[in-house]
Design a protein around this motif. Structure first.
Motif, PDB file in Angstrom:
ATOM      1  N   SER A  19       9.201 -15.805  -1.866  1.00 59.68           N
ATOM      2  CA  SER A  19       9.230 -15.918  -0.599  1.00 59.68           C
ATOM      3  C   SER A  19       7.706 -16.545   0.193  1.00 59.68           C
ATOM      4  O   SER A  19       7.800 -17.200   1.109  1.00 59.68           O
ATOM      5  CB  SER A  19       9.615 -14.722  -0.154  1.00 59.68           C
ATOM      6  N   LEU A  50       7.259 -20.084  -0.524  1.00 59.55           N
ATOM      7  CA  LEU A  50       7.768 -20.816   0.533  1.00 59.55           C
ATOM      8  C   LEU A  50       7.425 -20.918   1.973  1.00 59.55           C
ATOM      9  O   LEU A  50       7.145 -21.877   2.510  1.00 59.55           O
ATOM     10  CB  LEU A  50       9.407 -20.638   0.534  1.00 59.55           C
ATOM     11  N   LEU A  88       7.397 -23.352   5.914  1.00 59.98           N
ATOM     12  CA  LEU A  88       8.776 -22.913   6.288  1.00 59.98           C
ATOM     13  C   LEU A  88       8.635 -22.004   7.223  1.00 59.98           C
ATOM     14  O   LEU A  88       7.828 -20.922   7.047  1.00 59.98           O
ATOM     15  CB  LEU A  88       9.598 -22.648   5.197  1.00 59.98           C
ATOM     16  N   ARG A 130      16.558 -23.954   7.233  1.00 61.03           N
ATOM     17  CA  ARG A 130      17.534 -24.021   6.371  1.00 61.03           C
ATOM     18  C   ARG A 130      16.862 -24.426   4.824  1.00 61.03           C
ATOM     19  O   ARG A 130      16.031 -25.697   4.870  1.00 61.03           O
ATOM     20  CB  ARG A 130      18.528 -25.067   6.610  1.00 61.03           C
ATOM     21  N   VAL A 131      17.103 -23.899   3.741  1.00 58.18           N
ATOM     22  CA  VAL A 131      16.692 -24.344   2.508  1.00 58.18           C
ATOM     23  C   VAL A 131      17.905 -24.432   1.587  1.00 58.18           C
ATOM     24  O   VAL A 131      18.686 -23.748   1.385  1.00 58.18           O
ATOM     25  CB  VAL A 131      15.690 -23.308   1.883  1.00 58.18           C
ATOM     26  N   THR A 177      20.074 -25.476  -1.534  1.00 53.07           N
ATOM     27  CA  THR A 177      19.983 -25.185  -2.839  1.00 53.07           C
ATOM     28  C   THR A 177      21.050 -26.044  -3.688  1.00 53.07           C
ATOM     29  O   THR A 177      22.051 -26.144  -3.299  1.00 53.07           O
ATOM     30  CB  THR A 177      20.309 -23.627  -3.509  1.00 53.07           C
ATOM     31  N   MET A 187      16.352 -17.611  -5.990  1.00 50.29           N
ATOM     32  CA  MET A 187      16.088 -18.123  -4.719  1.00 50.29           C
ATOM     33  C   MET A 187      17.063 -17.661  -3.524  1.00 50.29           C
ATOM     34  O   MET A 187      16.673 -17.908  -2.528  1.00 50.29           O
ATOM     35  CB  MET A 187      16.422 -19.834  -4.824  1.00 50.29           C
ATOM     36  N   THR A 246      14.919 -16.715  -0.343  1.00 48.65           N
ATOM     37  CA  THR A 246      15.029 -17.274   1.198  1.00 48.65           C
ATOM     38  C   THR A 246      15.603 -16.325   2.056  1.00 48.65           C
ATOM     39  O   THR A 246      14.907 -16.065   3.252  1.00 48.65           O
ATOM     40  CB  THR A 246      16.106 -18.619   1.031  1.00 48.65           C
ATOM     41  N   PHE A 263      14.740 -17.183   6.015  1.00 45.92           N
ATOM     42  CA  PHE A 263      15.079 -18.547   5.910  1.00 45.92           C
ATOM     43  C   PHE A 263      16.881 -18.269   5.824  1.00 45.92           C
ATOM     44  O   PHE A 263      17.330 -17.401   5.296  1.00 45.92           O
ATOM     45  CB  PHE A 263      14.514 -19.297   4.760  1.00 45.92           C
ATOM     46  N   CYS A 293      19.691 -19.750   3.398  1.00 50.76           N
ATOM     47  CA  CYS A 293      20.124 -20.133   2.221  1.00 50.76           C
ATOM     48  C   CYS A 293      21.234 -21.199   2.338  1.00 50.76           C
ATOM     49  O   CYS A 293      22.461 -20.767   2.495  1.00 50.76           O
ATOM     50  CB  CYS A 293      20.122 -19.312   0.979  1.00 50.76           C
ATOM     51  N   ASP A 311      18.171 -29.263   6.627  1.00 52.18           N
ATOM     52  CA  ASP A 311      17.554 -28.563   5.585  1.00 52.18           C
ATOM     53  C   ASP A 311      16.117 -29.258   5.612  1.00 52.18           C
ATOM     54  O   ASP A 311      15.782 -30.062   5.612  1.00 52.18           O
ATOM     55  CB  ASP A 311      18.235 -28.651   4.280  1.00 52.18           C
TER      56      ASP A 311
END
Length: 534
Positions: A48, A51, A56, A61-62, A64, A75, A79, A84, A86, A107
């Motif tokens: 975390s 990132l 971020l 938005r991340v 995957t 992950m 996130t 964040f 996911c 994203d």
């Protein structure tokens, strides 16, 4: 009482503190990877911080793009725990399909498994919002060094080593988004469903009830539901919440691979669509062997033929739990009790505490009689969608119920049975034919593995049904035999005009039968016209 935000990071924090040595096991090339909850929590928490160091911010938005692995699980929490969103992406989609979803979501970063990194050469030029790439395991592809995207990419282990920093998790309101998942697109254009922390937390408590998944710390759970589909049916939250051992199959979900994991890790509860367990049964039938520790299999996703349920129960000596849900429900709606499923009952169980269901007519009017009739299914609850992502139109009716698009009935004991999708109904000569009822009957034939019924345009009748069947391996099957099997069990005018025998039924990315593809192949429907976003 003090405020206590219902955020999903608390599930892993709880597992790390009280079951720190219980394992998360992940299949990988050459064997399995093992890590305890405590060590996994620390890695995920430092991830975390890494990132965050990339710039971020909460709410970003991340994406995957990965299989069911320990790194994908890390992950999830890295996130969500940091605030964040996911955004789980389905690696079975086309590059163009993935790009459309990534761009709508906006994203900013993409976490990808190394086996899928070859996607990136074609994908990233179509996705201008992606600023960072994290390869979750392994190395970059050998032929990727000349690609522009490698300049903004990190190997996860390098990112952890160089930028990993512990952070405080859960310091935000429980109503903020935690995850984003798009519907499968099997019945129309995919739509985004944004999950909140509160919704996920309440869904987890719901499925852990004794008449639902009913997990305890003594269980070993094989999560064969893809983590990119509807939160993996909530298992990444429910399993650590009770300190159960979690087994993740990686990218290989064939019968031999799953059977080996079930046996070697002494799995007690296995969860996934029924087509997976058909592969396990066929494998065991070919090579022999038993799964003595397996107690229950939870299935969902689509209707399971009664013959397959009987085969699973008899060959594996397990209890089968049926269930029904949707991406829009986080995803669970109803579930058969682990203790009370009776052979021959193809219901999907009762609503678990926290949701309510009702049947209506086609216009949304509540049916005066709710038991023993078929109607349009609607559902209400704290973990039910309000509106789709980036839409300003509410999808709930005036009473707060969501129209599922399913036809269903409720028996006298309150068990739900899905009778098909309302849009799958076939109108022939001005009268309706329900494909699901034909599928249920044909699915009972001993030589049938998978079955689907679709409509085909007909100049005289408007539409006529087409029966598509995948025969059970090694068994001969004739079209006339299937039509004779239906005779007397449905009205004569319901009996399909055509039978198509296929060597392999097309499956959508979620493991369901892909009726869009069948309509394109056998129904005279242009796939792009019916689902322009696929």
């Amino acid at each position: 009482m003090p405020s206590y935000s219902l955020t999903v990071d608390k599930f892993l924090e709880h597992a790390a503190k009280w079951w720190g040595q219980r394992e998360v096991v992940s299949a990988q090339a050459g064997g399995t990877d093992h890590i305890g909850y405590a060590a996994l929590r620390d890695r995920s928490n430092c991830l975390s911080g890494a990132l965050r160091s990339l710039g971020l911010h909460p709410g970003d938005r991340v994406g995957t793009l990965g299989w069911n692995t320990r790194h994908h699980f890390e992950m999830y929490y890295a996130t969500m725990g940091a605030g964040f969103v996911c955004h789980t992406l389905n690696p079975r989609y086309t590059v163009e399909h993935l790009a459309a979803i990534i761009n709508e979501a906006g994203d900013r970063a993409l976490a990808v498994t190394s086996s899928l990194a070859t996607f990136l050469d074609a994908l990233l030029p179509l996705c201008p919002t992606i600023e960072h790439v994290v390869v979750m395991d392994g190395e970059l592809p050998g032929d990727s060094s000349a690609q522009e995207w490698t300049a903004r990419s990190w190997l996860l282990e390098t990112l952890l080593d160089q930028r990993g920093t512990p952070v405080a998790w859960g310091e935000f309101d429980e109503e903020v988004p935690a995850g984003l998942c798009y519907t499968s697109g099997t019945t129309g254009p995919p739509k985004g469903v944004l999950y909140t922390h509160r919704g996920n937390y309440l869904h987890t408590l719901r499925v852990l009830q004794a008449d639902a998944i009913a997990l305890t710390d003594r269980d070993v759970v094989l999560a064969a539901v893809p983590m990119f589909h509807a939160n993996g049916w909530g298992l990444p939250f429910a399993v650590p919440a009770v300190g159960a051992k979690l087994v993740l199959p990686g990218r290989h979900a064939d019968g031999a691979s799953l059977a080996a994991l079930l046996r070697d890790e002494k799995v007690t509860v296995a969860v996934g669509v029924h087509t997976l367990w058909l592969g396990v049964i066929d494998h065991l039938g070919a090579v022999g062997g038993e799964l003595p520790d397996l107690e229950r299999i939870l299935i969902g996703g689509s209707s399971c033929p009664e013959t397959l349920i009987r085969r699973m129960e008899e060959r594996l000596g397990v209890r089968i739990q049926t269930s029904w849900g949707m991406t829009e429900l986080y995803p669970t709606g109803t579930m058969a009790s682990p203790a009370r499923r009776s052979l021959g009952n193809q219901t999907s169980g009762r609503p678990v505490m926290g949701v309510d269901i009702r049947l209506t007519d086609a216009d949304g009017k509540t049916l005066s009689r709710q038991r023993g009739v078929t109607g349009h299914l609607r559902i209400k609850g704290a973990s039910v969608i309000d509106r789709y992502y980036r839409s300003d139109v509410d999808v709930l009716d005036d009473d707060g119920y969501f129209e599922t698009g399913d036809l269903a009935s409720i028996d006298e004991d309150g068990n739900l049975a899905i009778r098909g999708r309302s849009k799958d109904l076939i109108k022939s000569g001005g009268e309706w034919i329900n494909p699901s009822e034909i599928e249920d009957i044909v699915g009972q034939h001993a030589a049938v593995s998978l079955v689907a019924v679709i409509g085909r345009a007909d100049e005289k009748w408007g539409e006529r049904p087409v029966l598509v069947v995948e025969p059970r391996g090694g068994m001969a099957l004739e079209s006339a035999e299937l039509l004779a099997w239906l005779k007397g069990k449905v009205a004569d005018w319901w009996i399909p005009d055509r039978v198509e025998l296929v060597s392999a039924m097309p499956l959508a990315a979620t493991g369901k039968i892909d009726k869009l593809r069948l309509r394109s192949t056998f129904g005279g429907i242009d796939l792009d016209d019916e689902n322009p976003d696929c």
